[in-house]
Scaffold this motif. Sequence first.
Motif, mmCIF file in Angstrom:
data_model
loop_
_atom_site.group_PDB
_atom_site.id
_atom_site.type_symbol
_atom_site.label_atom_id
_atom_site.label_comp_id
_atom_site.label_asym_id
_atom_site.label_seq_id
_atom_site.Cartn_x
_atom_site.Cartn_y
_atom_site.Cartn_z
ATOM 1 N N ILE A 520 2.924 75.021 49.305
ATOM 2 C CA ILE A 520 3.308 74.042 47.770
ATOM 3 C C ILE A 520 3.303 72.190 48.279
ATOM 4 O O ILE A 520 1.809 71.826 47.813
ATOM 5 C CB ILE A 520 4.949 73.774 47.527
ATOM 6 C CG1 ILE A 520 4.792 75.050 47.466
ATOM 7 C CG2 ILE A 520 5.056 73.114 46.538
ATOM 8 C CD1 ILE A 520 4.839 75.630 45.492
ATOM 9 N N ILE A 523 -0.304 72.762 47.526
ATOM 10 C CA ILE A 523 -0.453 71.813 46.581
ATOM 11 C C ILE A 523 -1.033 70.725 45.884
ATOM 12 O O ILE A 523 -1.239 70.273 45.009
ATOM 13 C CB ILE A 523 -0.551 73.320 45.964
ATOM 14 C CG1 ILE A 523 -0.615 74.195 46.332
ATOM 15 C CG2 ILE A 523 -0.232 73.052 44.259
ATOM 16 C CD1 ILE A 523 -0.432 75.465 45.498
ATOM 17 N N SER A 524 0.877 70.320 46.147
ATOM 18 C CA SER A 524 1.062 69.115 45.973
ATOM 19 C C SER A 524 0.454 67.636 46.944
ATOM 20 O O SER A 524 0.492 66.910 46.991
ATOM 21 C CB SER A 524 2.456 68.576 45.719
ATOM 22 O OG SER A 524 2.894 68.915 46.347
ATOM 23 N N GLY A 525 -0.627 68.138 47.711
ATOM 24 C CA GLY A 525 -1.386 66.903 48.172
ATOM 25 C C GLY A 525 -0.393 66.011 49.530
ATOM 26 O O GLY A 525 -0.859 65.461 49.519
ATOM 27 N N GLN A 526 0.492 66.842 49.783
ATOM 28 C CA GLN A 526 1.695 66.286 51.099
ATOM 29 C C GLN A 526 1.371 66.311 52.391
ATOM 30 O O GLN A 526 1.082 67.700 52.451
ATOM 31 C CB GLN A 526 2.617 65.848 50.030
ATOM 32 C CG GLN A 526 3.248 64.652 48.741
ATOM 33 C CD GLN A 526 3.902 65.701 48.453
ATOM 34 O OE1 GLN A 526 4.850 66.337 48.242
ATOM 35 N NE2 GLN A 526 4.502 64.092 46.980
ATOM 36 N N ARG B 30 2.192 60.920 40.394
ATOM 37 C CA ARG B 30 1.822 61.347 41.774
ATOM 38 C C ARG B 30 0.942 62.684 41.575
ATOM 39 O O ARG B 30 -0.093 62.824 41.867
ATOM 40 C CB ARG B 30 2.737 60.949 42.432
ATOM 41 C CG ARG B 30 2.157 61.780 44.189
ATOM 42 C CD ARG B 30 2.674 61.396 44.715
ATOM 43 N NE ARG B 30 3.521 60.574 45.173
ATOM 44 C CZ ARG B 30 4.976 60.707 45.402
ATOM 45 N NH1 ARG B 30 5.221 61.298 46.992
ATOM 46 N NH2 ARG B 30 5.631 60.060 46.469
ATOM 47 N N LEU B 31 1.939 63.479 40.964
ATOM 48 C CA LEU B 31 1.331 64.836 40.663
ATOM 49 C C LEU B 31 -0.094 65.601 39.863
ATOM 50 O O LEU B 31 -0.521 65.546 39.903
ATOM 51 C CB LEU B 31 2.687 65.699 40.633
ATOM 52 C CG LEU B 31 3.463 65.778 41.134
ATOM 53 C CD1 LEU B 31 4.756 66.838 40.768
ATOM 54 C CD2 LEU B 31 3.167 66.430 42.355
ATOM 55 N N ARG B 34 -2.724 64.238 41.453
ATOM 56 C CA ARG B 34 -3.353 65.184 42.321
ATOM 57 C C ARG B 34 -3.682 66.512 41.553
ATOM 58 O O ARG B 34 -4.117 67.019 41.956
ATOM 59 C CB ARG B 34 -1.857 65.934 43.304
ATOM 60 C CG ARG B 34 -1.809 66.932 43.512
ATOM 61 C CD ARG B 34 -2.632 66.885 44.333
ATOM 62 N NE ARG B 34 -3.510 67.626 45.643
ATOM 63 C CZ ARG B 34 -4.184 68.224 46.844
ATOM 64 N NH1 ARG B 34 -4.719 67.526 47.122
ATOM 65 N NH2 ARG B 34 -4.166 68.836 47.365
ATOM 66 N N LEU B 38 -7.017 68.147 41.877
ATOM 67 C CA LEU B 38 -7.467 69.593 41.988
ATOM 68 C C LEU B 38 -8.118 70.049 40.975
ATOM 69 O O LEU B 38 -9.066 70.984 40.943
ATOM 70 C CB LEU B 38 -6.261 70.166 42.506
ATOM 71 C CG LEU B 38 -5.440 70.511 43.237
ATOM 72 C CD1 LEU B 38 -4.132 70.797 43.066
ATOM 73 C CD2 LEU B 38 -5.519 70.323 44.665
ATOM 74 N N LEU B 87 6.729 73.480 40.459
ATOM 75 C CA LEU B 87 6.286 72.587 41.411
ATOM 76 C C LEU B 87 7.692 71.886 41.086
ATOM 77 O O LEU B 87 8.207 71.491 42.412
ATOM 78 C CB LEU B 87 5.788 71.690 41.196
ATOM 79 C CG LEU B 87 4.169 71.105 41.624
ATOM 80 C CD1 LEU B 87 3.426 70.174 42.019
ATOM 81 C CD2 LEU B 87 4.192 72.374 43.063
ATOM 82 N N LEU B 193 9.267 65.076 47.229
ATOM 83 C CA LEU B 193 9.437 65.356 45.633
ATOM 84 C C LEU B 193 10.913 65.035 44.961
ATOM 85 O O LEU B 193 10.807 65.554 43.986
ATOM 86 C CB LEU B 193 9.085 66.791 45.531
ATOM 87 C CG LEU B 193 7.771 67.195 45.368
ATOM 88 C CD1 LEU B 193 7.430 68.824 44.901
ATOM 89 C CD2 LEU B 193 7.055 66.798 44.437
#
Lengths: 860, 194
Positions: A520, A523-526, B30-31, B34, B38, B87, B193
Amino acid sequence: MLRCGYALFWLLGSVLLICVVSPVKGEAVVTHEGSHLKLSKSSHSNESQHGHSSNATGIPIISFKWHHVETSYLVAFWMIKEKKKYILPLANREVIEANHHVTSVIPESALLICFGFILGGMIWAADKVQTFTLTPTVFFLYLLPQVILDAGYHMPNKLFFTNLGGILVHAVIGTCWNAASLGLSLWGCQMGGAMGISCTGDLDIGLLQYLLFGSLMAAVDPVAVIAVFEQVHVNDVLFIMVFGESLLNDGVTVVLFNVFDAFVSLGGPKIDAAEIIKGIVSFFVVAFGGSLVGLGFGLLISLLTRCTKNIQIIEPGFIFVLGYLSYLTAEMLSLSAILSIVFCGMCCQKYVRANMDENSVQTVRYAMKAFANGSETIIFVFLGISAIDKVIWVWNTGFILLTLLFVLVYRFIGVFFLTWILNRFRLVPLEFVDQVIMSYGGLRGAVAYGLAVMLDENKIKEKNLMVCTTLIVVYFTVILQGITMKPLVMWLKVKRAAVTEVSLLEKLTNKMFNHTLVAIEDISGQIGHNYMRSKWKYFEENWMSWILMKPSARKKQDQLLDVFHQLNLKDAMEYVTEGERRGSLEFVRNENSIIDFKKKSESESFDINNANISNDHGVMSNTRDPIPSVSLEMHEQTMKAVREAEAINAHHLLDQHLYKSRKQHRHRFSRSHFDINRDEKEVQEIFQRTMRNRLESFTSAKMGVKPPKTIVKHTQKEQQQKMPNGKSMDKAKTSYSGDEGSEGDSASGYDQSYMRATYRAGAGIENPAFMPDLDPMDLLQIPPWLAESELDSSMVALSHRAQVGLPRTPSNLRRLAPLRISTRSTDSFTLENIPDTQQMDSDQLPPPPPPRPPRDDGYV
Amino acid sequence: MGSSSSSRNKIPNAQELMDQTGFSSAHLLRLYDRFECLDRDNRGYLSPDDFEAVGGLAMNPIGGRIIDAFFSSGQDTVDFSSFVRILAHFRPTDRNRNKEGTQQELPNSRTRKLKFAFQLYDLDRDGKISREELLQVLRAMLGLQVTEEQLQSIAERAIQEADLDKDDAISFDEFKKSLEKVDIDTKMSIGFLK
């Protein structure tokens, strides 16, 4: 009694350790080493003397050679005398341990200090002068390393590194804060005139000296913290925060102390910005340098244990010697020795555990704990003894009370402030209650005292006042806070450590969570710490393990397998316990093959069965392969239901199938091996035979599960292999049918088909991979007498049937005891059995054969 | 403020998403960045290929399953709101919010997190983890370290541990029960998050 053994072991060990490392250490050890040298020398000279005298005038049958051994005798006595002062505290500890209800209220450390008071009083009364004090050399070089090494070696690494940020913040910033605030406040109070109350008039302490004092008081002491927190089971995170902090800030405080010590000797006016910067730089160099030295030695230990396959008996020694060497090396380089030994322990633990033999791992664990406990005890008792000394008691109410107050208050302020900052970054914030306990757990201990004693009287006029204050702070925190800690934890309802029971699914899911989180984050780029951890793990698995771990150990390092292994072991243990509880089987020993034997007689059956498939392979092959490949499950209910019938079946099985060794076990002495002289073939054969029977019989009961295809293939192949010989297979079958009680020998056709079906049924539990391995061996190794005995198997089966319903009694089972070790052949035994079973009276058995020879040395 | 709200406008149903998932608008932004990153072709949705292009996922033993979890509803694309909803399972549990949050269950509740984990096992979506499914997970995670027999016995044992109704499979309730003691909130949460 065990404790006694511990104490003795500890003493011996410490002497040994001292001897080994003495070249590095120098003067303090000379006496010990001297004694050993003398001992060995005298033994040499003894021998040579013997040779000479026999040459000279005939052969004296016995001669009294006191003067040859005199020195060593005296040295030995002297050593015992020397050691007495260490033995005493240890004896005290035993007394304390005996009263568990006392320690449940008052922590051991506090009790030990009180014992120290009493002891000190006695010594004082006798000598009028305090002969025993805890000197910094003894403390820092001999006592402390052991405690710290133990702490490092048993550190829960994952937990530690997960919370590393918080720990470091508290250990570094918190300690500096404590030191600075305490020093400055005391100085401020003196300026304000609050210190003038003492009888000695004004205090001659400058700002730098106050800061020095502050730095030695700043550190939370790991010894005290461990002693208290081990008895109060707080939750993991809280524990690691306090514990990790106490470990790391010891390093910090020693560094701080040295820096300020240097400043004090430099004198106030000469300190400029450059010196201060140098001080700060040296702080980091010392701390990181120490850690690096520790890591280096940790890696060295790991590497060494990787290559000690053939000298297992000495591998535990490496860990102690090298661990201690890391401490001394860091000390020698004037780096932080405490940090060094902590990181050494933390670094090597994983690889050491994977590389070494299980026995060695246990040895290390126990020895480590024994050393640490011994040291801890001595430290606390000596802290108590030190109090009874007129010289150090310089009372200054203002100074002492203010110190106490500031120590407490600033600890609270520091912890709350730092945690407040940390909580903004933490995933799970530390709660208020946790913070209270963290603050309250700021116990000061022997490190502070050791540093205080190290103060130079020439530079610091009020040394004794400082020592005295330190002692009071130590007593206050260890005794008062130690005692109140538990009630406080209860009262605040701090989350306690949960008693965790490992389960496979849990472990698996945890592992899955980790992977999920990494995914995750991807995927969430962190780039969070999950990402970092997975990278580290990757590096660790691919490089570190490859270099530092034995190839064989590398395969098995997965935690999931570890848990699986543990669970299986636990089951096996429960099995044994259960068997013992049922009151038979006095012959159960630690040896795996006998457990196997016992289990068979205890609870297994031919006809009805549970999923109880042959865990024994795992248990038996333990020494070779730490991960059993077959699962064991116990189903108590089904076991109970069939127990009566089973027992009889078991007798029958044992009579028939166990290999009776014609050899006695012979012991041999070896310096590097413990195990008794077991005949490989014999063990293997017993194992194979029992395995086969169990596989055949157990699976027969498991129905209704869909089969993996591979297993079918195996069984068919196996049966084909069997047919030409026929014997071993036949035997199992006849016994099986005999137990069924209806078929008899003629049922072999039925049996085969039945068995094939049931092999499928048991799918997934039993390990088909065994079969090919077993078969060829078995074909080769059927002893002739066993083969003969099959002729009367029908008769035995009959008698067996006659026995059904006869309740199993302990005596009934005990009868089996001699079987395995009997030197007689099977035939005689089966024949013996027949008449008495026909009479249906087990009490009229022939007296059991003489008990087997004592086999103690293998087991102690 | 003005800039953030203006960029928030480009996110479809931003307010609704925030209510449903508990994310703040900063998180959403932010998401969304992202997501756009993607979504290389700017189609407004992601396909499995887009996920597979993420570097770390290829190395992840259960990467494929995670990707599948995004496409659980049967479609082969995922738009931004479902992306965020998935997420949201990994948002740390907010203590204060839980007390007042009676109106609807947020995706980061314990049960939802567990459900997510459960679905990673349950490939055929029959509500049960069968032995075969468990074996597949084990195989993926333990890899070549272990023999097939060991895997089988581990799977057997794991099932027996959790299987209360003896149907040789683990249902969600059983799964939940056997993980009762695990601190899911910590283990299924990502700090960023928050």
